[in-house]
Design a protein around this motif. Structure first.
Motif, short mmCIF file in Angstrom:
data_model
loop_
_atom_site.label_atom_id
_atom_site.label_comp_id
_atom_site.label_asym_id
_atom_site.label_seq_id
_atom_site.Cartn_x
_atom_site.Cartn_y
_atom_site.Cartn_z
N LEU A 86 6.49 0.69 5.44
CA LEU A 86 5.75 0.25 4.28
C LEU A 86 4.41 -0.36 4.66
O LEU A 86 3.37 -0.06 4.06
CB LEU A 86 6.58 -0.76 3.47
N ASN A 87 4.38 -1.23 5.68
CA ASN A 87 3.12 -1.83 6.11
C ASN A 87 2.14 -0.75 6.58
O ASN A 87 0.94 -0.80 6.30
CB ASN A 87 3.37 -2.83 7.24
N GLU A 88 2.67 0.23 7.30
CA GLU A 88 1.80 1.30 7.79
C GLU A 88 1.21 2.12 6.65
O GLU A 88 0.02 2.44 6.64
CB GLU A 88 2.60 2.21 8.73
N GLY A 89 2.06 2.45 5.66
CA GLY A 89 1.57 3.23 4.53
C GLY A 89 0.50 2.50 3.74
O GLY A 89 -0.53 3.08 3.40
N MET A 90 0.72 1.22 3.46
CA MET A 90 -0.28 0.46 2.70
C MET A 90 -1.55 0.22 3.51
O MET A 90 -2.65 0.20 2.95
CB MET A 90 0.33 -0.86 2.23
#
Length: 433
Positions: A369-373
Motif C-alpha cells: 500500500l505504501n509503495e502504491g500511494m
C-alpha cells in the motif's frame, strides 16, 4: 406517601454545559463534524495524526526555503530552480524504493533512519550555501533529501489498516487527509517565506528539518496503530516496481493532475505580475487551496456511491470542466471574478485526490500500500514539475496579462480526464464476461 410524592413540584434535571452546547449546535454542523468525530474515537488515531501533521508541514516549506536561501546567497534563481528540480527528480527515483522498504520492514524501522538522512541532507545544503561551497555541492546535498518518507501515505496506510472493515469511515479518513495536505501546502510556503525573510535565509530549511525529524519520531513512536510489515515471501509480484493493479493510464492521470497544480500556481503569479498586482497572487492561490480544503472536508461527509473507478472518473471530469473557469474569468479581466473562479476550480481537486487515493487502496495489495500511494505521489510531483515548467513557458512567451496562460491547467485537466477514461476502459476490457 403516594399523595406526598404527587404533590411535589417537578423540577427539570440540570443539563450539563457540554450537552447544552451540543443542543445549540446547528444540525448541519453536527452532520459535518459527526463522521470526523467518529473516526477519531478509534484509539491512537489522534496521536498519530497530530505527529503526522507536524511531520507533513515541512513538505510545503522545503522548496520555497531552498529557492529563497540559494537565490539570496548566489543571486541566481536559475541555480535555485535547478537545485530544487534535481531534488524533485531524486525523490521521484528514491521515493518508491523507500516506500517499498516501509512496506517490507515496517514504518518505524525505515521512516526514522530515512528521515535522519534527509535531515542531514538539509543541514549539508545549509552549510554549503553558508560557506560558499561550489555549486555542484548544492545539487549533491539536496539530492540526499530524497529519502524523506511519504508521511501522508504512511498516515493513509494506518487509516486503511484501522478502518479496513468500514469503507465509509475510510472514505471520511481519506477526505480528512486530503484536507490536511491542502492546509500544509497552503501554510508551508507562507511560514517558509516568513522565516527566511524575517530571520535569516537559512531559517526556513533548518526549521523544516527540525519539524520533519521531530514529527516522524513522534509518529513512529505510535506503534499500536502501525500496520504490520509484509515480508518478501508474502508480497505478490514483489520484483516489479509498479503494482499489477496500478496501470500506466492511472499513473498518467495523477501526473496530469499534478501538472494542473504546478501550472496553475505559476500562471497565477505571472498573470498578477503582468497587471502590477503580484502581491495578490498569494491571496488568489489561497482561495484555490481553501476551496479544495473545504470541498475535501464536505466530500468526506457524503456516503460513497457506486464503484470507486466510476466515482474517480466523475471527479476528474468535474475538475476538467471547472478548470476552464479561471481561463474565462481571466479573460474578463476582473480580479474578484478570477478569485471566485479559482475558488470554484479548487473545489474539484480535493474530491479527485480523495477518490484517487481510495481507488489505489482498493486495488493495491495491502502489503504494497505504501509503495502504491508513493508511486501516485511521485507521479503528482513529476506532474507538478512539468506543469510549472510549461506554465512558466506560457507566461514567458504568450502575450502577458492575457488569459492564454490559464489554458495550460485547463489542458492538463483535459489530459487527466483522457487518461482516466483510458484507465477505466482498460480495466473494463480486462474483466471476464
Amino acid at each position: 406517601m403516594i399523595l406526598f410524592l404527587a404533590s411535589r413540584p417537578v423540577t427539570a434535571r440540570p443539563v450539563p454545559p457540554a450537552r447544552r452546547r451540543r443542543r445549540r449546535r446547528p444540525a448541519a454542523l453536527r452532520r459535518v463534524l459527526g463522521p470526523y468525530g467518529r473516526i477519531f474515537t478509534v484509539p491512537g488515531t489522534r496521536a498519530f495524526t497530530a505527529a503526522n501533521l507536524l511531520a507533513r508541514l515541512p513538505m510545503g516549506m522545503f522548496g520555497v526555503s531552498a529557492i529563497l536561501m540559494i537565490a539570496g546567497s548566489r543571486g541566481s534563481y536559475a541555480l535555485a530552480g535547478a537545485v530544487t528540480a534535481t531534488g524533485l527528480a531524486a525523490t521521484a527515483v528514491a521515493g518508491p524504493w523507500t516506500a517499498r522498504l516501509v512496506d517490507r520492514y515496517g514504518q518505524a524501522r525505515v521512516a526514522v533512519p530515512a528521515t535522519a538522512l534527509a535531515a542531514l541532507g538539509s543541514l549539508a545544503l545549509v552549510l554549503c550555501v553558508h560557506l560558499g561551497a561550489p555549486s555542484w555541492t548544492l545539487f549533491a546535498a539536496y539530492a540526499c533529501t530524497a529519502t524523506t518518507p511519504n508521511t501522508g501515505g504512511m498516515a493513509r496506510a494506518r487509516w486503511a489498516h484501522l478502518l479496513r472493515d468500514d469503507p465509509r469511515a475510510l472514505h471520511t479518513a481519506n477526505s480528512f487527509e486530503q484536507a490536511a495536505d491542502e492546509v500544509c501546502f497552503m501554510l508551508g510556503p507562507v511560514l517558509a517565506a516568513f522565516l527566511c525573510t524575517a530571520l535569516f535565509p537559512e531559517a526556513g530549511t533548518l526549521t523544516g528539518a527540525v519539524l520533519l525529524l521531530t514529527g516522524v519520531l513522534l509518529f513512529a513512536a505510535q506503534r499500536r496503530t502501525e500496520p504490520p510489515a509484509t515480508p518478501v515471501s508474502a508480497r505478490h509480484g514483489a520484483g516489479r516496481l509498479v503494482p499489477p493493479l496500478l496501470p500506466l493510464p492511472l499513473l498518467l492521470t495523477f501526473l496530469a493532475t499534478g501538472a494542473v497544480f504546478g501550472s496553475l500556481e505559476v500562471v497565477t503569479i505571472g498573470f498578477t505580475d503582468a497587471h502590477g498586482q503580484r502581491a495578490v497572487a498569494g491571496a488568489l492561490l489561497a482561495l484555490q487551496a481553501a476551496g479544495s480544503c473545504a470541498a475535501g472536508l464536505l466530500y468526506g461527509v457524503l456516503r460513497p456511491a457506486g464503484p470507486a473507478g466510476r466515482r474517480f472518473l466523475r471527479c476528474v471530469a468535474a475538475m476538467a470542466a471547472l478548470m476552464w473557469l479561471p481561463c474565462t474569468a481571466a479573460g474578463a479581466g476582473g480580479g474578484v471574478l478570477l478569485g471566485a473562479a479559482l475558488l470554484l476550480a479548487g473545489m474539484a481537486t480535493a474530491p479527485t485526490m480523495v477518490t484517487g487515493m481510495g481507488l489505489i487502496q482498493s486495488r493495491v495489495p495491502a502489503g504494497r500500500l505504501n509503495e502504491g500511494m508513493t508511486l501516485a505521489v511521485t507521479a503528482l510531483l513529476t506532474g507538478i514539475a512539468a506543469g510549472s515548467a510549461t506554465g512558466g513557458w506560457a507566461v514567458q512567451h504568450l502575450p502577458r496579462g492575457t488569459a492564454a496562460g490559464y489554458a495550460v491547467p485547463a489542458a492538463a485537466a483535459a489530459l487527466a480526464l483522457t487518461a482516466a477514461v483510458t484507465a477505466h476502459a482498460v480495466r473494463a476490457a480486462r474483466r471476464p464476461v
